[in-house]
Design a protein around this motif. Structure first.
Motif, PDB file in Angstrom:
ATOM      1  N   TYR A  43       1.146  18.931  24.393  1.00  0.00           N
ATOM      2  CA  TYR A  43       0.927  17.775  25.267  1.00  0.00           C
ATOM      3  C   TYR A  43       0.922  18.183  26.742  1.00  0.00           C
ATOM      4  O   TYR A  43       0.182  17.596  27.562  1.00  0.00           O
ATOM      5  CB  TYR A  43       2.006  16.720  25.016  1.00  0.00           C
ATOM      6  CG  TYR A  43       1.751  15.880  23.784  1.00  0.00           C
ATOM      7  CD1 TYR A  43       0.557  15.177  23.641  1.00  0.00           C
ATOM      8  CD2 TYR A  43       2.715  15.767  22.789  1.00  0.00           C
ATOM      9  CE1 TYR A  43       0.324  14.396  22.519  1.00  0.00           C
ATOM     10  CE2 TYR A  43       2.484  14.987  21.655  1.00  0.00           C
ATOM     11  CZ  TYR A  43       1.284  14.306  21.523  1.00  0.00           C
ATOM     12  OH  TYR A  43       1.057  13.536  20.415  1.00  0.00           O
ATOM     13  N   CYS A  44       1.743  19.160  27.108  1.00  0.00           N
ATOM     14  CA  CYS A  44       1.740  19.634  28.502  1.00  0.00           C
ATOM     15  C   CYS A  44       0.376  20.185  28.891  1.00  0.00           C
ATOM     16  O   CYS A  44      -0.131  19.915  30.002  1.00  0.00           O
ATOM     17  CB  CYS A  44       2.820  20.689  28.697  1.00  0.00           C
ATOM     18  SG  CYS A  44       4.507  20.051  28.622  1.00  0.00           S
ATOM     19  N   GLU A 102      17.164  21.496  27.049  1.00  0.00           N
ATOM     20  CA  GLU A 102      17.535  21.023  28.388  1.00  0.00           C
ATOM     21  C   GLU A 102      16.676  21.697  29.463  1.00  0.00           C
ATOM     22  O   GLU A 102      16.216  21.046  30.412  1.00  0.00           O
ATOM     23  CB  GLU A 102      19.020  21.293  28.649  1.00  0.00           C
ATOM     24  CG  GLU A 102      19.970  20.408  27.860  1.00  0.00           C
ATOM     25  CD  GLU A 102      20.040  20.773  26.398  1.00  0.00           C
ATOM     26  OE1 GLU A 102      19.522  21.837  26.050  1.00  0.00           O
ATOM     27  OE2 GLU A 102      20.590  19.985  25.608  1.00  0.00           O
ATOM     28  N   VAL A 103      16.446  23.004  29.319  1.00  0.00           N
ATOM     29  CA  VAL A 103      15.581  23.707  30.291  1.00  0.00           C
ATOM     30  C   VAL A 103      14.157  23.189  30.224  1.00  0.00           C
ATOM     31  O   VAL A 103      13.473  23.016  31.245  1.00  0.00           O
ATOM     32  CB  VAL A 103      15.639  25.223  30.020  1.00  0.00           C
ATOM     33  CG1 VAL A 103      14.664  25.958  30.927  1.00  0.00           C
ATOM     34  CG2 VAL A 103      17.056  25.751  30.231  1.00  0.00           C
ATOM     35  N   ALA A 104      13.690  22.907  28.988  1.00  0.00           N
ATOM     36  CA  ALA A 104      12.324  22.405  28.837  1.00  0.00           C
ATOM     37  C   ALA A 104      12.167  21.021  29.458  1.00  0.00           C
ATOM     38  O   ALA A 104      11.119  20.702  30.063  1.00  0.00           O
ATOM     39  CB  ALA A 104      11.958  22.372  27.359  1.00  0.00           C
ATOM     40  N   LEU A 105      13.179  20.161  29.326  1.00  0.00           N
ATOM     41  CA  LEU A 105      13.110  18.834  29.932  1.00  0.00           C
ATOM     42  C   LEU A 105      12.967  18.919  31.457  1.00  0.00           C
ATOM     43  O   LEU A 105      12.177  18.178  32.079  1.00  0.00           O
ATOM     44  CB  LEU A 105      14.354  18.020  29.553  1.00  0.00           C
ATOM     45  CG  LEU A 105      14.421  17.506  28.108  1.00  0.00           C
ATOM     46  CD1 LEU A 105      15.790  16.919  27.807  1.00  0.00           C
ATOM     47  CD2 LEU A 105      13.335  16.448  27.884  1.00  0.00           C
ATOM     48  N   LYS A 106      13.718  19.819  32.066  1.00  0.00           N
ATOM     49  CA  LYS A 106      13.609  19.984  33.515  1.00  0.00           C
ATOM     50  C   LYS A 106      12.241  20.534  33.911  1.00  0.00           C
ATOM     51  O   LYS A 106      11.686  20.152  34.952  1.00  0.00           O
ATOM     52  CB  LYS A 106      14.716  20.898  34.017  1.00  0.00           C
ATOM     53  CG  LYS A 106      16.119  20.313  33.815  1.00  0.00           C
ATOM     54  CD  LYS A 106      17.174  21.279  34.314  1.00  0.00           C
ATOM     55  CE  LYS A 106      18.589  20.702  34.099  1.00  0.00           C
ATOM     56  NZ  LYS A 106      19.640  21.641  34.550  1.00  0.00           N
ATOM     57  N   ILE A 115       4.094  23.808  32.635  1.00  0.00           N
ATOM     58  CA  ILE A 115       3.628  23.964  31.254  1.00  0.00           C
ATOM     59  C   ILE A 115       4.613  24.849  30.493  1.00  0.00           C
ATOM     60  O   ILE A 115       5.042  25.905  30.985  1.00  0.00           O
ATOM     61  CB  ILE A 115       2.211  24.573  31.216  1.00  0.00           C
ATOM     62  CG1 ILE A 115       1.223  23.616  31.886  1.00  0.00           C
ATOM     63  CG2 ILE A 115       1.791  24.870  29.790  1.00  0.00           C
ATOM     64  CD1 ILE A 115      -0.192  24.144  31.944  1.00  0.00           C
ATOM     65  N   LEU A 116       4.969  24.429  29.271  1.00  0.00           N
ATOM     66  CA  LEU A 116       5.931  25.163  28.440  1.00  0.00           C
ATOM     67  C   LEU A 116       5.239  26.283  27.679  1.00  0.00           C
ATOM     68  O   LEU A 116       4.094  26.133  27.229  1.00  0.00           O
ATOM     69  CB  LEU A 116       6.607  24.211  27.447  1.00  0.00           C
ATOM     70  CG  LEU A 116       7.366  23.020  28.033  1.00  0.00           C
ATOM     71  CD1 LEU A 116       7.920  22.155  26.910  1.00  0.00           C
ATOM     72  CD2 LEU A 116       8.487  23.496  28.947  1.00  0.00           C
ATOM     73  N   ASP A 117       5.924  27.397  27.540  1.00  0.00           N
ATOM     74  CA  ASP A 117       5.444  28.487  26.703  1.00  0.00           C
ATOM     75  C   ASP A 117       5.806  28.189  25.246  1.00  0.00           C
ATOM     76  O   ASP A 117       6.918  27.740  24.951  1.00  0.00           O
ATOM     77  CB  ASP A 117       6.079  29.817  27.120  1.00  0.00           C
ATOM     78  CG  ASP A 117       5.629  30.238  28.507  1.00  0.00           C
ATOM     79  OD1 ASP A 117       4.491  29.902  28.867  1.00  0.00           O
ATOM     80  OD2 ASP A 117       6.422  30.894  29.218  1.00  0.00           O
ATOM     81  N   PRO A 118       4.889  28.428  24.312  1.00  0.00           N
ATOM     82  CA  PRO A 118       5.172  28.085  22.906  1.00  0.00           C
ATOM     83  C   PRO A 118       6.198  29.036  22.283  1.00  0.00           C
ATOM     84  O   PRO A 118       6.406  30.165  22.740  1.00  0.00           O
ATOM     85  CB  PRO A 118       3.795  28.239  22.230  1.00  0.00           C
ATOM     86  CG  PRO A 118       3.080  29.240  23.069  1.00  0.00           C
ATOM     87  CD  PRO A 118       3.546  29.008  24.494  1.00  0.00           C
TER      88      PRO A 118
END
Length: 531
Positions: free
Chosen positions: A131-132, A160-164, A171-174
Motif C-alpha cells: 500500500y505504501c 512500532e518503527v513501521a508505524l512511525k 516506503i517500507l522495505d518488505p
C-alpha cells in the motif's frame, strides 16, 4: 527418476547452500529432471542470494504451480515483486498468503524441512509495504494497526518503527525468508542412502605379540570429573548463544542466568518464545529475545564448565557386612533392613535358617496409624513398597481382597500391582501361589501370625520398544477406545508407526494411537529399548 537420486541431489544442493556456494546449489538442482515445490523454492532462494530477481520470481511461480496452498511461497513471491515495483501483483499474493494461513497466527514449516515460522503479522507488514508503494497511506496504517493486535510472537519493535515510518510517508522495505533457509530432506531418509555392510568385517580380538595389550577395539578411557559439552561442527556452531541481559526465573522450568553468559541451545523455540538451554550443568528455559549468537572458541586451558555434568569418578562405598540378628542393636527398627534382591534374579544363594523367626511388639509398626497388635483370628501383613506399611486383616481374607486393600493404601490400581513373597530360608521373591484363583487365602502364607509381602508396580512397557519421543502440539481427546488421549506439551513415547498419518504411543500410563500431526519430534536420537 528414482527417489534416491532426488534425495542425493537435493542433499548435495543443501550442503552447497550451507557453504554459501549458490551457483553450485543451482547446478545440483538443475540436474533434477522432475523437481518438487520445495526444490523450486530452494532454487529461488539461491537466485535471490545472487541478486537475480527475475529468475527467483520464475522459480517461485513453479513452486506455487506445484503446491497452490504453500503460504510461505506466496509470502516470498510478494516480497520479490515489491522489490521489482510490481505492487498490485504483490498485494494479490499477500491476500493469497493470508487465505492459506487458514486462520493460524503462525505456521511452522519444520515438518516440511524448512526451519522457518511464518507469522500472520509478517504478511500484514508486507501488505502495508505494498500500500505504501501504491500511495495508499491510510490503508497501510490500518494493516500495521491490525498487525499490532495479532497474537503472533517475534514482532519485537518492527511494527512500532513501521508505524512511525508510514506517518512520515516513508516506503517500507518488505520482509523475506532469510537467505540460507531452504527446504531440507529428512535426516532419516538421508541416512538410508549410505551403504551399509550388514556382514561386517573381521576384527582382531587378541594380539599374538606378548607386549601388545591392545586387542583391536578402542580401550576404555578413564572418565574425568567435569562437564560434557556436546560436539559441534561448523554448521551447528550457532547452537552456542550469549545472554545479552541478566534474566531471573519467573516460572517453573526457567533458569536464572547472569548477563553475558554463554549457553547451549538444547531444543527449539516454543510458541511462547522460550527455548531449552544448558547453562552451568543445568537445563531450563530462557526467552529467545535475550539470546544472540556467540563466537565460541574452545580452549583446553582454563575452560569454564558449561555443559552437562558427568557422573563422579569415585567408586561407591562398599556395603557393610550384615550383622547376625542377635547382634542388631535394640534401637534399630526392621524398617532399616536392607531391601531384598530383585524378584527376577533366581541365582542368589539361600541363607540357612537358624530357627523360627522372632517378632517384637513394634514389628507391626506402621505409617499412618495402622493397628500395632494382631487381633484374635487375624494376621499382621507387612508390605514393602516405596515405604513400609502394615495392616491387620482376617486370616480367611482372599488374595484379591488383600491386593485391593494394599492398592487403596498406596494409591495405585490393583491391576498394576504384583504381590510377591519369600519362602522360608530363600532370598528369591515369588508371586503368591494361585493369586488369580478363588479360594486362596492369606492363611496359606502366614507364619507365626505374620505375613511379609513385597508390592511391586508392573511396567506396561516392559515388553515394548520405544522408537523415539515426541511432544504434543495440541490437546487430543480420544474419540474411540483405542485412541491415546493427551494434553498440549505432554511427552509421548512412540511405540510403532501405524501409517504415515497415525502413530502408536504411550503417555501417562496409557497406550493407544493418535494422529502424527498432533505432535512433533523434539529429540531426534533413538532412545534405549525397554525390555
Amino acid at each position: 527418476m528414482p527417489y534416491t537420486m532426488l534425495l542425493r541431489l537435493w542433499n548435495e544442493s543443501v550442503q552447497a547452500v550451507d557453504a554459501n556456494d549458490w551457483e553450485g546449489a543451482l547446478a545440483k538442482l538443475q540436474q533434477v529432471p522432475e523437481q518438487t515445490s520445495r526444490t523450486h523454492f530452494n532454487a529461488a532462494s539461491a537466485h535471490l542470494a545472487l541478486g537475480q530477481l527475475d529468475m527467483a520470481l520464475r522459480c517461485l511461480d513453479f513452486t506455487i504451480a506445484k503446491d497452490e496452498r504453500l503460504a510461505v511461497a506466496f509470502f516470498q513471491r510478494a516480497a520479490v515483486m515489491l522489490q521489482m515495483d510490481r505492487s498490485e501483483e504483490a498485494l494479490s499474493d499477500c491476500i493469497w498468503a493470508q487465505k492459506h494461513m487458514r486462520g493460524n497466527a503462525v505456521i511452522d514449516y519444520r515438518q516440511l524441512g524448512l526451519r522457518y515460522k511464518l507469522y500472520y503479522w509478517q504478511i500484514l507488514y508486507n501488505t502495508a509495504a505494498a500500500y505504501c508503494r501504491m500511495g495508499q497511506w491510510e490503508s497501510a496504517m490500518d494493516k500495521l494497526v491490525s498487525a499490532t493486535q495479532d497474537r503472533g510472537q517475534g514482532r519485537g519493535g518492527n511494527i512500532e518503527v513501521a508505524l512511525k515510518s508510514v506517518e512520515r510517508r516513508e516506503i517500507l522495505d518488505p520482509l523475506l525468508v532469510p537467505v540460507g533457509l531452504v527446504f531440507r530432506p529428512r535426516k532419516q531418509e538421508i541416512e538410508q542412502l549410505r551403504q551399509r555392510d550388514f556382514l561386517g568385517k573381521a576384527k582382531v580380538i587378541s594380539s599374538m605379540i606378548p607386549n601388545d595389550d591392545f586387542g583391536g577395539f578402542e580401550p576404555l578411557r578413564q572418565q574425568k570429573p567435569g562437564f560434557y559439552e556436546p560436539k559441534t561442527d561448523g554448521v551447528q556452531e550457532s547452537r552456542y548463544m550469549r545472554v545479552r541481559a541478566p534474566y531471573m526465573a519467573r516460572g517453573p522450568g526457567q533458569l536464572t542466568v547472569p548477563g553475558g553468559s554463554t549457553v547451549f541451545l538444547f531444543g527449539e523455540e516454543d510458541r511462547d518464545g522460550m527455548i531449552n538451554v544448558i547453562h552451568d550443568g543445568q537445563r531450563g528455559l530462557l526467552p529467545v529475545s535475550l539470546l544472540e549468537p556467540a563466537n565460541v572458541k574452545k580452549s583446553k586451558e582454563n575452560r569454564v564448565p558449561t555443559g552437562i555434568p558427568l557422573p563422579p569418578e569415585h567408586k561407591p562405598p562398599s556395603r557393610p557386612e550384615t550383622l547376625p540378628r542377635s547382634k542388631v542393636p535394640p534401637h534399630v527398627s526392621p524398617s532399616t533392613e536392607t531391601p531384598p534382591p530383585s524378584f527376577n534374579n533366581a541365582t542368589h544363594t539361600q541363607s540357612p535358617v537358624s530357627g523360627s523367626p522372632r517378632y517384637t511388639a513394634n514389628a507391626a509398626s506402621t505409617k499412618g496409624g495402622f493397628p500395632q497388635r494382631e487381633e484374635e483370628g487375624s494376621v499382621v501383613v507387612k508390605v514393602h513398597y516405596t515405604y513400609n506399611l502394615a495392616l491387620s486383616i482376617p486370616l480367611d481374607t482372599p488374595y484379591h481382597k488383600l491386593k485391593e486393600q494394599i492398592a487403596e493404601k498406596v494409591g495405585q490400581s490393583a491391576s498394576q500391582l504384583q504381590l510377591r513373597h519369600k519362602l522360608s530360608g530363600s532370598q528369591v521373591l515369588l508371586p503368591l501361589p494361585g493369586e488369580e484363583e478363588s479360594g486362596r487365602t492369606v492363611q496359606e502364607v502366614a507364619e507365626a501370625g505374620r505375613v511379609t509381602l513385597w508390592c511391586q508396580r508392573e511396567d506396561p512397557l516392559a515388553n515394548r520398544t520405544i522408537l523415539y519421543q515426541m511432544v504434543a502440539l495440541y490437546d487430543y481427546v480420544a474419540e474411540d477406545p483405542e485412541d491415546l488421549e493427551f494434553s498440549e506439551g505432554d511427552t509421548i513415547d512412540i511405540l510403532s508407526e501405524v501409517n504415515q498419518e497415525w502413530l502408536e504411543g504411550h503417555c501417562a500410563g496409557n497406550i493407544g494411537i493418535f494422529p502424527s500431526s498432533f505432535a512433533y519430534k523434539e529429540n531426534k536420537s533413538i532412545i534405549q529399548d525397554r525390555k
